[in-house]
Motif scaffolding. Structure first.
Motif, mmCIF file in Angstrom:
data_model
loop_
_atom_site.group_PDB
_atom_site.id
_atom_site.type_symbol
_atom_site.label_atom_id
_atom_site.label_comp_id
_atom_site.label_asym_id
_atom_site.label_seq_id
_atom_site.Cartn_x
_atom_site.Cartn_y
_atom_site.Cartn_z
ATOM 1 N N ILE A 22 -24.025 3.551 -6.128
ATOM 2 C CA ILE A 22 -22.984 3.691 -7.144
ATOM 3 C C ILE A 22 -23.272 2.723 -8.290
ATOM 4 O O ILE A 22 -23.456 1.522 -8.070
ATOM 5 C CB ILE A 22 -21.582 3.395 -6.572
ATOM 6 N N ARG A 23 -23.330 3.271 -9.482
ATOM 7 C CA ARG A 23 -23.461 2.466 -10.690
ATOM 8 C C ARG A 23 -22.263 2.739 -11.582
ATOM 9 O O ARG A 23 -21.499 3.672 -11.340
ATOM 10 C CB ARG A 23 -24.757 2.814 -11.427
ATOM 11 N N GLN A 24 -22.096 1.950 -12.609
ATOM 12 C CA GLN A 24 -20.975 2.134 -13.529
ATOM 13 C C GLN A 24 -21.045 3.510 -14.190
ATOM 14 O O GLN A 24 -21.942 3.793 -14.976
ATOM 15 C CB GLN A 24 -20.984 1.050 -14.613
ATOM 16 N N GLY A 25 -20.128 4.394 -13.799
ATOM 17 C CA GLY A 25 -20.057 5.710 -14.415
ATOM 18 C C GLY A 25 -21.057 6.721 -13.903
ATOM 19 O O GLY A 25 -21.148 7.827 -14.447
ATOM 20 N N THR A 26 -21.807 6.374 -12.870
ATOM 21 C CA THR A 26 -22.808 7.312 -12.365
ATOM 22 C C THR A 26 -23.142 6.989 -10.913
ATOM 23 O O THR A 26 -22.875 5.895 -10.428
ATOM 24 C CB THR A 26 -24.110 7.236 -13.200
ATOM 25 N N PHE A 27 -23.701 7.957 -10.218
ATOM 26 C CA PHE A 27 -24.279 7.738 -8.894
ATOM 27 C C PHE A 27 -25.791 7.833 -9.051
ATOM 28 O O PHE A 27 -26.299 8.620 -9.848
ATOM 29 C CB PHE A 27 -23.788 8.778 -7.882
ATOM 30 N N ASP A 28 -26.527 7.059 -8.242
ATOM 31 C CA ASP A 28 -27.964 6.983 -8.473
ATOM 32 C C ASP A 28 -28.703 6.779 -7.154
ATOM 33 O O ASP A 28 -28.705 5.696 -6.577
ATOM 34 C CB ASP A 28 -28.274 5.818 -9.424
ATOM 35 N N SER B 297 -32.006 7.406 -7.058
ATOM 36 C CA SER B 297 -33.417 7.387 -7.453
ATOM 37 C C SER B 297 -34.151 6.316 -6.662
ATOM 38 O O SER B 297 -33.569 5.325 -6.210
ATOM 39 C CB SER B 297 -33.559 7.109 -8.953
ATOM 40 N N HIS C 293 -33.806 2.839 -8.234
ATOM 41 C CA HIS C 293 -32.503 2.194 -8.073
ATOM 42 C C HIS C 293 -32.292 1.718 -6.638
ATOM 43 O O HIS C 293 -31.784 0.614 -6.409
ATOM 44 C CB HIS C 293 -31.370 3.146 -8.470
ATOM 45 N N ASP D 261 -25.020 11.689 -4.594
ATOM 46 C CA ASP D 261 -25.523 11.759 -5.959
ATOM 47 C C ASP D 261 -25.845 13.222 -6.271
ATOM 48 O O ASP D 261 -26.720 13.816 -5.644
ATOM 49 C CB ASP D 261 -26.775 10.889 -6.084
ATOM 50 N N LEU E 274 -27.439 14.440 -8.567
ATOM 51 C CA LEU E 274 -28.798 14.595 -9.093
ATOM 52 C C LEU E 274 -29.846 14.058 -8.124
ATOM 53 O O LEU E 274 -30.978 13.745 -8.534
ATOM 54 C CB LEU E 274 -28.923 13.874 -10.439
#
Length: 305
Positions: free
Chosen positions: A83-89, A91, A94, A120, A122
């Protein structure tokens, strides 16, 4: 503290996990007392995430437990990333960077368990597999799992990831028992029959994944605690009745209700209150009867067809 095997691994873990999401609310003395209380009770499984307190909770924990090699051998550490600010990641870059940050803040060379935190949209599972391979071969992570994922999302990961996925962290409480209710109300024309998660409870049991219920005292999505709430008078009356029989608190019974389920779950408790924390641990000593479990289930508004 009673223990179970975590998923298909050989790792023995306490049946109650100690969640550290709120450690930022404690001062140094309080944090030290918190971790020591857990360890003395045999609850040596500490659960983190890189986003808790912006990472500060992991730093507070490592200082509170006075992390060194001797201490590290006595505890089990799990953390989550993605979990990142405003997004899931999810990758590769990450995941690898997140684990390095987690290890630095926890002042340790390895995690016993790493979970992917929230799905995520993506996700490229090939990248997850590459990241897991590097983390395993380098010794930075020993076991892997997921959080809040449904069966097909897990199957997609498993197509590429070679490591067993030993745990799935899911929201579950007496008042948030959808994954149980849809199995009870199969083929019924009511809202409880709606399958919102792809039969994740049965999937995890079939594949020997340990379910780690989070927010075991919450109703809704962090709307509040049902214990003592005037919104749930029948439920609290039922819980208090059973608590009186076993001479324990309502907190203990709420956790014992989850532990009674044959899926062999490991609830994550997030309280920083030492008395409530100890009440949570007492649940491992209690096995509710079938009648008590269903009485509490119905009192929460869950229906039986």
């Amino acid at each position: 503290m009673r223990t179970i095997k975590l998923g298909t691994s050989a790792l023995e873990v306490p049946v109650v996990a100690v969640g550290c999401m709120r450690m930022q609310s404690l001062d140094q003395t309080g944090a030290e007392r918190f971790v020591q209380t857990a360890i003395e009770a045999g609850a040596n499984f500490f659960e983190h995430a890189d986003i808790y307190g912006g990472g500060e909770c992991e730093t507070i924990f490592s200082k509170a437990i006075h992390m060194n090699d001797s201490v590290r051998e006595q505890i089990i550490l799990q953390s989550k990333c993605g979990i990142r600010q405003g997004t899931f990641d999810f990758s590769k870059e990450h995941i690898l960077n997140s684990v390095d940050g987690i290890l630095q803040r926890l002042n340790t060379d390895y995690l016993d368990v790493l979970l992917l935190h929230r799905p995520d949209a993506l996700v490229e599972p090939e990248e997850v597999a590459e990241a897991f391979d590097l983390l395993e071969s380098s010794g930075k992570v020993r076991h892997f799992g997921v959080s809040n994922q449904n069966p097909m999302q897990i199957e997609l990961l498993k197509k590429f990831v070679k490591q067993p996925l030993v745990a799935n962290q899911l929201q579950l409480s007496i008042t948030n028992a959808h994954m149980i209710a849809n199995g009870v109300n199969v083929n019924m024309a009511n809202d409880s029959a709606v399958n919102r998660d792809g039969s994740i409870l049965d999937y995890c049991r079939l594949h020997d994944m340990t379910i780690q219920p989070w927010s075991p005292f919450q109703y809704g999505f962090f709307e509040g605690v049902f214990l003592g709430s005037d919104k749930f008078p029948e439920l609290n009356a039922a819980i208090d009745k059973v608590a009186a029989k076993y001479e324990v608190s309502s907190t203990t019974i709420a956790i014992a209700w989850i532990l009674r389920h044959p899926a062999r779950m490991q609830p994550v408790v997030g309280t920083m209150n030492l008395e409530r924390l100890q009440d949570c641990f007492k649940a491992s000593e209690i096995t509710l009867t079938r009648e008590e479990w269903y009485e509490i289930y119905r009192a929460a508004g869950n229906i039986l067809p």
